[in-house]
Design a protein around this motif. Structure first.
Motif, PDB file in Angstrom:
ATOM      1  N   GLY A   9       0.734  -1.269   0.086  1.00 44.62           N
ATOM      2  CA  GLY A   9       0.186   0.000  -0.090  1.00 44.62           C
ATOM      3  C   GLY A   9       0.837   1.148   0.102  1.00 44.62           C
ATOM      4  O   GLY A   9       2.111   1.179  -0.270  1.00 44.62           O
ATOM      5  N   ASP A  30      -0.489   3.104   8.697  1.00 41.71           N
ATOM      6  CA  ASP A  30      -1.784   2.079   8.941  1.00 41.71           C
ATOM      7  C   ASP A  30      -1.695   0.994   7.933  1.00 41.71           C
ATOM      8  O   ASP A  30      -2.013   1.129   6.654  1.00 41.71           O
ATOM      9  CB  ASP A  30      -2.933   2.905   9.011  1.00 41.71           C
ATOM     10  CG  ASP A  30      -4.156   2.038   9.503  1.00 41.71           C
ATOM     11  OD1 ASP A  30      -4.122   0.750   9.585  1.00 41.71           O
ATOM     12  OD2 ASP A  30      -5.203   2.205   9.448  1.00 41.71           O
ATOM     13  N   THR A  31      -1.632  -0.197   8.436  1.00 39.67           N
ATOM     14  CA  THR A  31      -1.586  -1.441   7.588  1.00 39.67           C
ATOM     15  C   THR A  31      -2.704  -2.262   8.070  1.00 39.67           C
ATOM     16  O   THR A  31      -2.506  -3.580   7.543  1.00 39.67           O
ATOM     17  CB  THR A  31      -0.260  -2.299   7.557  1.00 39.67           C
ATOM     18  OG1 THR A  31       0.050  -2.656   9.005  1.00 39.67           O
ATOM     19  CG2 THR A  31       0.804  -1.344   7.202  1.00 39.67           C
ATOM     20  N   THR A  32      -3.702  -1.809   8.734  1.00 35.54           N
ATOM     21  CA  THR A  32      -4.766  -2.707   9.204  1.00 35.54           C
ATOM     22  C   THR A  32      -5.551  -3.323   7.964  1.00 35.54           C
ATOM     23  O   THR A  32      -6.126  -4.498   8.128  1.00 35.54           O
ATOM     24  CB  THR A  32      -5.779  -2.054   9.988  1.00 35.54           C
ATOM     25  OG1 THR A  32      -6.470  -0.848   9.290  1.00 35.54           O
ATOM     26  CG2 THR A  32      -5.018  -1.633  11.381  1.00 35.54           C
ATOM     27  N   ALA A  33      -5.635  -2.626   6.826  1.00 33.63           N
ATOM     28  CA  ALA A  33      -6.328  -3.360   5.674  1.00 33.63           C
ATOM     29  C   ALA A  33      -5.521  -4.711   5.372  1.00 33.63           C
ATOM     30  O   ALA A  33      -6.188  -5.394   4.528  1.00 33.63           O
ATOM     31  CB  ALA A  33      -6.275  -2.425   4.501  1.00 33.63           C
ATOM     32  N   HIS A  35      -4.520  -6.955   7.156  1.00 35.41           N
ATOM     33  CA  HIS A  35      -5.105  -8.160   7.829  1.00 35.41           C
ATOM     34  C   HIS A  35      -3.895  -9.089   8.225  1.00 35.41           C
ATOM     35  O   HIS A  35      -4.287 -10.326   8.471  1.00 35.41           O
ATOM     36  CB  HIS A  35      -6.075  -9.070   7.123  1.00 35.41           C
ATOM     37  CG  HIS A  35      -7.396  -8.201   6.931  1.00 35.41           C
ATOM     38  ND1 HIS A  35      -8.215  -7.517   7.799  1.00 35.41           N
ATOM     39  CD2 HIS A  35      -7.763  -7.637   5.659  1.00 35.41           C
ATOM     40  CE1 HIS A  35      -9.073  -6.931   7.192  1.00 35.41           C
ATOM     41  NE2 HIS A  35      -9.039  -7.015   5.961  1.00 35.41           N
ATOM     42  N   SER A  68      -0.369  -4.021  12.628  1.00 32.44           N
ATOM     43  CA  SER A  68      -1.404  -3.162  11.919  1.00 32.44           C
ATOM     44  C   SER A  68      -0.767  -1.737  11.737  1.00 32.44           C
ATOM     45  O   SER A  68      -1.490  -0.647  11.111  1.00 32.44           O
ATOM     46  CB  SER A  68      -2.468  -2.847  12.976  1.00 32.44           C
ATOM     47  OG  SER A  68      -2.027  -2.356  14.183  1.00 32.44           O
TER      48      SER A  68
END
Length: 102
Positions: A9, A30-33, A35, A68
């Motif tokens: 991303g 933010d790397t929450t997408a 998973h 995340s």
């Protein structure tokens, strides 16, 4: 057994940069997408919509990495003052690839 996961991303150009002293800035990515569930390894680079990212140090160093998020600090190689407004002016953003092998 969980399988390995690869995701990538980038941050929004020019957005999210914060001051770190008079000569540096940082951004929380933010790397929450993605998973991720383990402790991912992140590889980063800096991009720009307006240039001058070639004269920075730090964009490939990852700090405080979790499943995340992570943080990147940057400064000019000659240590002159750097502010979030400059990052916004040049449209700097962080590209990232994460590899998670839980």
């Amino acid at each position: 057994m969980p399988t390995a996961r690869i995701a990538s991303g980038h941050t929004a150009p020019g957005q999210g940069w914060q001051a770190y002293g008079p000569n540096g800035i940082y951004i929380d990515v933010d790397t929450t997408a993605a998973h991720f569930t383990g402790a991912p390894v992140y590889v980063t680079s800096i991009g720009s919509t307006g240039g001058n990212q070639w004269s920075l140090v730090g964009p490939s160093a990852v700090y405080d990495a979790t499943a995340s998020k992570f943080r990147v600090y940057v400064q000019w190689k000659d240590s002159r003052p750097l502010t979030p407004a400059i990052a916004q002016q040049y449209g700097w953003y962080i590209n990232w690839i994460g590899y998670d092998n839980p």
